[in-house]
Design a protein around this motif. Structure first.
Motif, PDB file in Angstrom:
ATOM      1  N   GLY A 248     -11.313   5.356 -11.169  1.00  0.00           N
ATOM      2  CA  GLY A 248     -10.919   3.755 -10.061  1.00  0.00           C
ATOM      3  C   GLY A 248      -9.300   4.613  -9.872  1.00  0.00           C
ATOM      4  O   GLY A 248      -9.443   4.164  -8.762  1.00  0.00           O
ATOM      5  N   ASP A 249      -8.741   4.372 -10.835  1.00  0.00           N
ATOM      6  CA  ASP A 249      -6.904   5.010 -10.850  1.00  0.00           C
ATOM      7  C   ASP A 249      -7.383   5.443  -9.233  1.00  0.00           C
ATOM      8  O   ASP A 249      -5.971   5.779  -8.457  1.00  0.00           O
ATOM      9  N   ALA A 250      -7.774   7.254  -9.763  1.00  0.00           N
ATOM     10  CA  ALA A 250      -7.589   8.155  -9.009  1.00  0.00           C
ATOM     11  C   ALA A 250      -8.301   7.561  -7.384  1.00  0.00           C
ATOM     12  O   ALA A 250      -8.137   8.459  -6.489  1.00  0.00           O
ATOM     13  N   ALA A 251      -9.465   7.621  -7.691  1.00  0.00           N
ATOM     14  CA  ALA A 251     -10.053   6.402  -6.325  1.00  0.00           C
ATOM     15  C   ALA A 251      -9.029   5.861  -5.213  1.00  0.00           C
ATOM     16  O   ALA A 251      -8.595   5.763  -3.947  1.00  0.00           O
ATOM     17  N   THR A 252      -8.392   5.018  -6.120  1.00  0.00           N
ATOM     18  CA  THR A 252      -7.837   3.659  -5.357  1.00  0.00           C
ATOM     19  C   THR A 252      -6.333   4.723  -4.967  1.00  0.00           C
ATOM     20  O   THR A 252      -5.977   4.875  -3.376  1.00  0.00           O
ATOM     21  N   GLU A 253      -5.772   5.701  -5.558  1.00  0.00           N
ATOM     22  CA  GLU A 253      -4.805   6.668  -5.404  1.00  0.00           C
ATOM     23  C   GLU A 253      -5.074   7.540  -4.112  1.00  0.00           C
ATOM     24  O   GLU A 253      -4.850   7.539  -2.759  1.00  0.00           O
ATOM     25  N   ALA A 254      -6.911   8.300  -4.246  1.00  0.00           N
ATOM     26  CA  ALA A 254      -7.086   9.052  -3.053  1.00  0.00           C
ATOM     27  C   ALA A 254      -6.351   7.980  -1.095  1.00  0.00           C
ATOM     28  O   ALA A 254      -6.651   8.545  -0.492  1.00  0.00           O
ATOM     29  N   ALA A 255      -7.747   6.832  -1.815  1.00  0.00           N
ATOM     30  CA  ALA A 255      -7.219   5.837  -0.420  1.00  0.00           C
ATOM     31  C   ALA A 255      -6.578   5.972  -0.325  1.00  0.00           C
ATOM     32  O   ALA A 255      -5.720   5.350   1.354  1.00  0.00           O
ATOM     33  N   ARG A 256      -5.220   5.436  -1.039  1.00  0.00           N
ATOM     34  CA  ARG A 256      -4.096   5.062  -0.713  1.00  0.00           C
ATOM     35  C   ARG A 256      -2.867   6.400   0.674  1.00  0.00           C
ATOM     36  O   ARG A 256      -2.679   6.231   1.192  1.00  0.00           O
ATOM     37  N   ALA A 257      -3.852   7.475  -0.210  1.00  0.00           N
ATOM     38  CA  ALA A 257      -2.693   8.534   0.342  1.00  0.00           C
ATOM     39  C   ALA A 257      -3.463   8.746   1.761  1.00  0.00           C
ATOM     40  O   ALA A 257      -2.596   9.426   2.739  1.00  0.00           O
ATOM     41  N   VAL A 258      -4.434   7.886   2.241  1.00  0.00           N
ATOM     42  CA  VAL A 258      -4.638   7.731   4.112  1.00  0.00           C
ATOM     43  C   VAL A 258      -4.577   6.767   4.838  1.00  0.00           C
ATOM     44  O   VAL A 258      -4.967   6.707   5.282  1.00  0.00           O
ATOM     45  N   GLY A 259      -3.674   6.159   3.796  1.00  0.00           N
ATOM     46  CA  GLY A 259      -3.301   4.249   4.070  1.00  0.00           C
ATOM     47  C   GLY A 259      -4.801   3.612   3.619  1.00  0.00           C
ATOM     48  O   GLY A 259      -5.545   2.988   5.532  1.00  0.00           O
ATOM     49  N   TYR A 260      -5.848   3.772   3.956  1.00  0.00           N
ATOM     50  CA  TYR A 260      -6.792   4.304   3.508  1.00  0.00           C
ATOM     51  C   TYR A 260      -7.337   1.686   3.711  1.00  0.00           C
ATOM     52  O   TYR A 260      -6.625   0.875   3.025  1.00  0.00           O
ATOM     53  N   VAL A 261      -7.910   1.451   4.836  1.00  0.00           N
ATOM     54  CA  VAL A 261      -8.486   0.181   5.612  1.00  0.00           C
ATOM     55  C   VAL A 261     -10.134   0.382   5.950  1.00  0.00           C
ATOM     56  O   VAL A 261     -10.569   1.158   5.605  1.00  0.00           O
ATOM     57  N   ASN A 262     -10.232  -1.387   4.870  1.00  0.00           N
ATOM     58  CA  ASN A 262     -12.210  -1.263   4.871  1.00  0.00           C
ATOM     59  C   ASN A 262     -13.174  -0.413   4.314  1.00  0.00           C
ATOM     60  O   ASN A 262     -12.343  -0.423   3.207  1.00  0.00           O
ATOM     61  N   ALA A 263     -13.814  -0.542   4.455  1.00  0.00           N
ATOM     62  CA  ALA A 263     -14.896  -0.087   2.938  1.00  0.00           C
ATOM     63  C   ALA A 263     -15.332   1.468   3.037  1.00  0.00           C
ATOM     64  O   ALA A 263     -14.862   2.267   3.892  1.00  0.00           O
TER      65      ALA A 263
ATOM     66  N   GLU B  74     -19.579   7.873  -7.901  1.00  0.00           N
ATOM     67  CA  GLU B  74     -18.748   8.002  -6.916  1.00  0.00           C
ATOM     68  C   GLU B  74     -17.601   6.241  -6.880  1.00  0.00           C
ATOM     69  O   GLU B  74     -18.396   5.738  -8.034  1.00  0.00           O
ATOM     70  N   PHE B  75     -16.929   5.869  -6.567  1.00  0.00           N
ATOM     71  CA  PHE B  75     -16.253   4.638  -6.936  1.00  0.00           C
ATOM     72  C   PHE B  75     -15.885   4.474  -4.812  1.00  0.00           C
ATOM     73  O   PHE B  75     -15.697   4.868  -3.623  1.00  0.00           O
ATOM     74  N   GLN B  76     -16.689   3.044  -5.029  1.00  0.00           N
ATOM     75  CA  GLN B  76     -16.595   2.325  -4.184  1.00  0.00           C
ATOM     76  C   GLN B  76     -14.960   1.498  -3.519  1.00  0.00           C
ATOM     77  O   GLN B  76     -14.350   1.214  -4.756  1.00  0.00           O
ATOM     78  N   VAL B  77     -13.975   1.892  -2.567  1.00  0.00           N
ATOM     79  CA  VAL B  77     -12.917   1.560  -2.401  1.00  0.00           C
ATOM     80  C   VAL B  77     -12.867   0.409  -1.263  1.00  0.00           C
ATOM     81  O   VAL B  77     -13.142   0.623  -0.748  1.00  0.00           O
ATOM     82  N   PHE B  78     -11.404  -0.162  -0.734  1.00  0.00           N
ATOM     83  CA  PHE B  78     -11.960  -1.137  -0.366  1.00  0.00           C
ATOM     84  C   PHE B  78     -10.285  -1.701   0.224  1.00  0.00           C
ATOM     85  O   PHE B  78      -9.878  -1.449  -1.162  1.00  0.00           O
ATOM     86  N   GLY B  79     -10.357  -1.382   1.490  1.00  0.00           N
ATOM     87  CA  GLY B  79      -8.376  -1.400   2.108  1.00  0.00           C
ATOM     88  C   GLY B  79      -8.829  -2.536   2.754  1.00  0.00           C
ATOM     89  O   GLY B  79      -9.124  -3.073   4.089  1.00  0.00           O
ATOM     90  N   ASP B  80      -7.092  -3.543   3.004  1.00  0.00           N
ATOM     91  CA  ASP B  80      -7.261  -4.450   3.646  1.00  0.00           C
ATOM     92  C   ASP B  80      -5.993  -4.166   4.648  1.00  0.00           C
ATOM     93  O   ASP B  80      -4.929  -2.933   4.553  1.00  0.00           O
ATOM     94  N   GLN B  81      -5.890  -4.586   6.391  1.00  0.00           N
ATOM     95  CA  GLN B  81      -4.667  -4.412   6.671  1.00  0.00           C
ATOM     96  C   GLN B  81      -3.767  -4.948   6.447  1.00  0.00           C
ATOM     97  O   GLN B  81      -2.265  -4.161   7.120  1.00  0.00           O
ATOM     98  N   ARG B  82      -3.152  -5.133   4.868  1.00  0.00           N
ATOM     99  CA  ARG B  82      -2.353  -5.446   4.689  1.00  0.00           C
ATOM    100  C   ARG B  82      -1.623  -4.437   4.015  1.00  0.00           C
ATOM    101  O   ARG B  82      -0.385  -4.445   2.898  1.00  0.00           O
ATOM    102  N   GLY B  83      -2.468  -3.331   3.227  1.00  0.00           N
ATOM    103  CA  GLY B  83      -2.086  -2.340   2.354  1.00  0.00           C
ATOM    104  C   GLY B  83      -2.598  -2.607   1.480  1.00  0.00           C
ATOM    105  O   GLY B  83      -2.485  -2.341   0.103  1.00  0.00           O
ATOM    106  N   ASN B  84      -3.320  -3.193   0.751  1.00  0.00           N
ATOM    107  CA  ASN B  84      -3.586  -3.971  -0.690  1.00  0.00           C
ATOM    108  C   ASN B  84      -5.180  -3.079  -0.504  1.00  0.00           C
ATOM    109  O   ASN B  84      -5.938  -3.102   0.390  1.00  0.00           O
ATOM    110  N   ILE B  85      -5.107  -1.788  -1.715  1.00  0.00           N
ATOM    111  CA  ILE B  85      -6.236  -1.184  -1.731  1.00  0.00           C
ATOM    112  C   ILE B  85      -6.680  -1.475  -3.567  1.00  0.00           C
ATOM    113  O   ILE B  85      -5.852  -1.312  -3.899  1.00  0.00           O
ATOM    114  N   VAL B  86      -8.115  -1.602  -3.493  1.00  0.00           N
ATOM    115  CA  VAL B  86      -8.587  -2.092  -4.582  1.00  0.00           C
ATOM    116  C   VAL B  86     -10.034  -1.369  -5.449  1.00  0.00           C
ATOM    117  O   VAL B  86     -10.620  -0.387  -4.012  1.00  0.00           O
ATOM    118  N   HIS B  87     -10.484  -0.711  -5.900  1.00  0.00           N
ATOM    119  CA  HIS B  87     -11.811  -0.357  -5.947  1.00  0.00           C
ATOM    120  C   HIS B  87     -12.969  -0.901  -6.721  1.00  0.00           C
ATOM    121  O   HIS B  87     -12.761  -2.141  -8.010  1.00  0.00           O
TER     122      HIS B  87
END
Ligand code: ADP
Length: 572
Positions: free
Chosen positions: A252-267, A206-219
C-alpha cells in the motif's frame, strides 16, 4: 459541482457512471455509434448524441466529435470510463483546451504512465521495486542471458495483454521479439518491446489509489486479479488471500509512493506482480477507473465514481488513509460473450433473454438487456457480477449461487466456465496464480446441451427437433448443481466447422477485420506459418497454414471486414 457530464463510453461502464450522476442529480449525456442506437446506455441517459459509424475509430475514439457533442449539449465535464479514450493524454489535453474538465488524472500523469518503459524508469527513480528487465538499445540476447530465462517480451505501449511472449530459451528469442513487435505495432501503432524476467507462479495484486487536487493521496487496499486468460483478468477479489497485514501495508505504501511520484489526482491503479516468496514488483499504473472497481466499493463502502466526480470538481478527499478499512470479502466475475471451450473466442449474437441474479450481497453492472446485441465492433463483455460476503467462504458461496441464478440465452457465454473456476479446489483454497486457468482448464469442456436457438439461427433445424424449446424445459438446462444454462454451444460447433482448417480453403472463424496480410498469391508457406491477422472485439486471431502449401488465391485485403465463414485464402 458540475451541472452536466458527458460520458464518453458505452456499455456497462457508461450505465454505471450514469447511475452515479443520477444519484448526484447531475444530468448526463450519452454518446453513441450507429450500432448502439438502441443500446442500454442510450436509453438510460438524459440526452444522447450520435457521434458516428459503428467502428470505434469513427465514434467512441473520435475525440473531436465527442468534445463537440459535450459543448453542444452544455456539458462541463467528460467522464471517459475505461478503454477507448480513457488513457489517451491527447484527448485529456483537448478536453481541457475546450474549456471542459476531464474526469481523471492530469495529462502529464497519463503521459508518464502511458509507456511502460517510461513508467518503470520513473518508479525505479522513486524507489518502487520493479521486475529485473532490459529496455533495449543493445543486444537482447545478451540481456536475456543476464536476466535469466524464462523472460517475458512485452510491448512498451502495451495493454490488454497484447504484444506479450514468454521465452524459455535463447533459440526462441528472436522470433518472439519479432512477433511481439508486430503485434504491438498493429495494436498500438508502436512496435517497441522490452524484456522482463518472467515470474513463475506469480500473483497479480493491484492497489486502488486516489488523489485529490490538494495533494492528498491514499490507497483503498488491494484487488487480487490472478485469475486470467490470455493475460487478461476474468475473476478478481479483495482482500487477497495471499497477503498478510505486513505485506499489505508495505505494498500500500509503495502504491501511494508510485502515485505521489507523478502527482497523481483522481482514481488510479498501481499493478504489482508478486512472486511465491512474497517479493512484489511494480508492473504498470492504469490512470483510470478499473473494470474491477466494484469489489473495492463493496469492502470499503465507498462509491468510486462519485468520488471521481467530486475530486474532478475540486473537492478534497473526504477521508484520510487511517479512515479507510476493508470489511468483509468481495469477488467479481466478468461475464463475457465468449467460448471458453474454444480458445475463449468472442461470440456475437442477440441476447434473447437475460435474467440477472439479485438478492443480498449481489450486484450486476450490465450494459446489455434482453433483446440487445453483442456485435463485432466492441469488447464482448456483457456484465460484471460482483458479490459481497462476510468472509471469503461466504463470498464464494454467494458467487456460486449468483452464477447459478444468471440466465443468458441466445449467446455463448462464459457463465458455466466461471462457475467451474469458482468451484475449483485450488481457487477455493486461495492458491491460484496467474497460470491457473491454463494449467487446470486447458481441456475444459461444457457439459450443457447444445443451444437450439443459435443453432436455429444458423439454419440447423434438426437440432431443434432434438432439443426442443429450452424455456419449456427448465430442468434440463440447469445442470451441474444449478449452473446457468448458457445457450450457444450450437454456435460453437458451427464456429468449429467455419474455422476452415480444411484441405484448401481457410476461412474466418468469426466476423472481423483483416489487420495484416502476410502473404501474396504464389508464396510457398510452411505448416504453422502466420498468413493473416484478423481482429474482432479487441481480440487478434491468427490464420496460419495447416500444412506446407502454396498460396493459390488470396481472397481478402488488409482493412477488409469479413464475415464468419468467409474464405480468406486458398491453398494448393
Ligand atoms: P497489460 O498492460 O497488457 O495488461 P501487464 O503488464 O499489466 O500488461 O501484464 C498483464 C499480465 O501479464 C499480468 O497480470 C501477469 O499475469 C502477466 N505478467 C506481466 N508481466 C509479468 C512478469 N514479468 N512475469 C510474469 N507474469 C507477468
Amino acid at each position: 459541482m458540475f451541472s452536466k457530464i458527458l460520458i464518453a463510453n458505452r456499455g456497462e461502464i457508461a450505465v454505471r457512471i450514469m447511475r452515479a450522476c443520477r444519484e448526484m442529480e447531475i444530468p448526463s449525456v450519452a454518446v453513441y455509434s450507429e450500432a448502439d442506437t438502441h443500446a442500454l446506455h442510450v436509453r438510460q441517459a438524459n440526452e444522447a448524441v450520435l457521434i458516428g459509424a459503428a467502428p470505434a475509430r469513427e465514434s467512441y475514439l473520435n475525440s473531436t466529435r465527442i468534445i463537440e457533442a459535450a459543448l453542444q449539449t452544455g456539458c462541463q465535464a467528460i467522464h471517459p470510463g475505461y478503454g477507448f479514450l480513457s488513457e489517451n493524454a491527447d484527448f485529456a489535453a483537448d478536453v481541457q483546451a475546450a474549456g471542459l474538465t476531464f474526469v481523471g488524472p492530469s495529462v502529464e500523469a497519463i503521459r508518464a504512465m502511458g509507456l511502460k518503459t517510461e513508467a518503470l524508469r520513473l518508479m525505479q527513480a522513486a524507489g518502487v521495486p520493479t521486475v529485473p528487465g532490459y529496455q533495449g538499445g543493445g543486444d537482447y540476447g545478451q540481456a536475456a542471458e543476464q536476466i535469466g530465462y524464462p523472460v517475458l517480451v512485452k510491448a512498451a505501449a502495451g495493454g490488454g495483454g497484447k504484444g506479450m511472449r514468454i521465452v524459455r530459451a535463447t533459440s526462441e528469442l528472436s522470433e518472439a521479439l519479432a512477433a511481439a513487435g508486430r503485434e504491438a505495432q498493429n495494436a498500438f501503432g508502436d512496435g517497441r518491446v522490452f524484456l522482463e524476467k518472467y515470474i513463475e507462479s506469480a500473483r497479480h495484486i493491484e492497489f486502488q489509489v486516489f488523489g485529490d487536487q490538494r495533494g492528498n493521496i491514499v490507497h483503498l487496499f488491494e484487488r487480487e486479479c490472478s485469475i486470467q486468460r490470455r493475460h487478461q483478468k476474468i475473476i478478481e477479489e479483495t482482500p487477497s488471500p495471499f497477503l498478510d497485514t505486513d505485506l499489505r501495508s508495505r505494498m500500500g505504501d509503495a502504491a501511494t509512493e508510485a502515485a505521489r511520484a507523478v502527482g497523481y489526482v483522481n482514481a488510479g491503479t498501481v499493478e504489482f506482480i508478486v512472486d511465491k516468496d512474497f517479493n512484489f514488483y511494480f508492473l504498470e499504473m492504469n490512470t483510470r477507473l478499473q473494470v474491477e472497481h466494484p469489489i473495492t466499493e463493496w469492502v470499503t463502502g465507498l462509491d468510486l465514481v462519485k468520488l471521481q466526480i467530486r475530486v474532478a470538481a475540486g473537492e478534497p478527499l473526504p477521508f484520510q488513509q487511517a479512515d479507510v478499512s476493508q470489511r468483509g470479502h468481495a469477488i467479481e466475475c466478468r461475464v463475457y460473450a465468449e467460448d471458453p471451450a474454444n480458445g475463449f473466442l468472442p461470440a456475437i449474437g442477440t441476447a434473447e433473454r437475460i435474467s440477472e441474479p439479485s438478492g443480498p450481497g449481489v450486484r450486476v453492472d450490465s450494459g446489455l438487456a434482453s433483446g440487445d446485441e453483442v456485435s463485432i465492433h466492441y469488447d464482448p463483455m456483457i456484465a460484471k457480477l460482483s458479490v459481497y460476503g462476510t468472509d471469503r467462504v461466504d463470498a464464494i458461496a454467494r458467487m456460486r449461487r449468483a452464477l447459478a441464478d444468471y440466465v443468458i440465452s441466445g449467446l455463448t457465454t462464459n457463465l458455466e466456465f466461471l462457475a467451474a473456476v469458482i468451484d475449483h479446489p485450488v481457487f477455493v483454497r486461495g492458491e491460484a496464480t496467474t497460470g491457473f486457468i491454463e494449467e487446470y482448464f486447458g481441456e475444459w469442456r461444457s457439459t450443457l446441451p447444445p443451444n437450439p436457438l443459435s443453432v436455429y439461427r444458423e439454419g440447423e433445424s434438426n437440432a431443434i427437433q432434438n432439443v426442443g424449446d429450452p424455456w419449456a424445459r427448465a430442468d434440463g438446462f440447469r445442470m451441474g448443481g444449478g449452473v446457468t444454462y448458457t445457450v450457444g454451444k450450437g454456435a460453437k460447433a458451427i464456429t468449429k466447422r467455419n474455422i476452415g482448417q480444411g484441405e484448401n480453403a481457410l476461412a474466418a472463424a468469426m466476423p472481423g477485420q483483416v489487420t495484416r496480410v502476410l502473404i501474396a498469391e504464389g508464396d510457398t508457406v510452411t505448416r504453422g506459418q502466420t498468413l493473416l491477422l484478423l481482429e474482432a472485439m479487441k481480440m487478434e486471431i491468427k490464420i496460419s497454414a495447416p500444412r506446407d502449401a502454396v498460396v493459390r488465391k488470396l481472397l481478402c485485403a488488409q482493412g477488409q471486414i469479413v464475415e464468419r465463414g468467409q474464405t480468406l485464402v486458398e491453398l494448393a
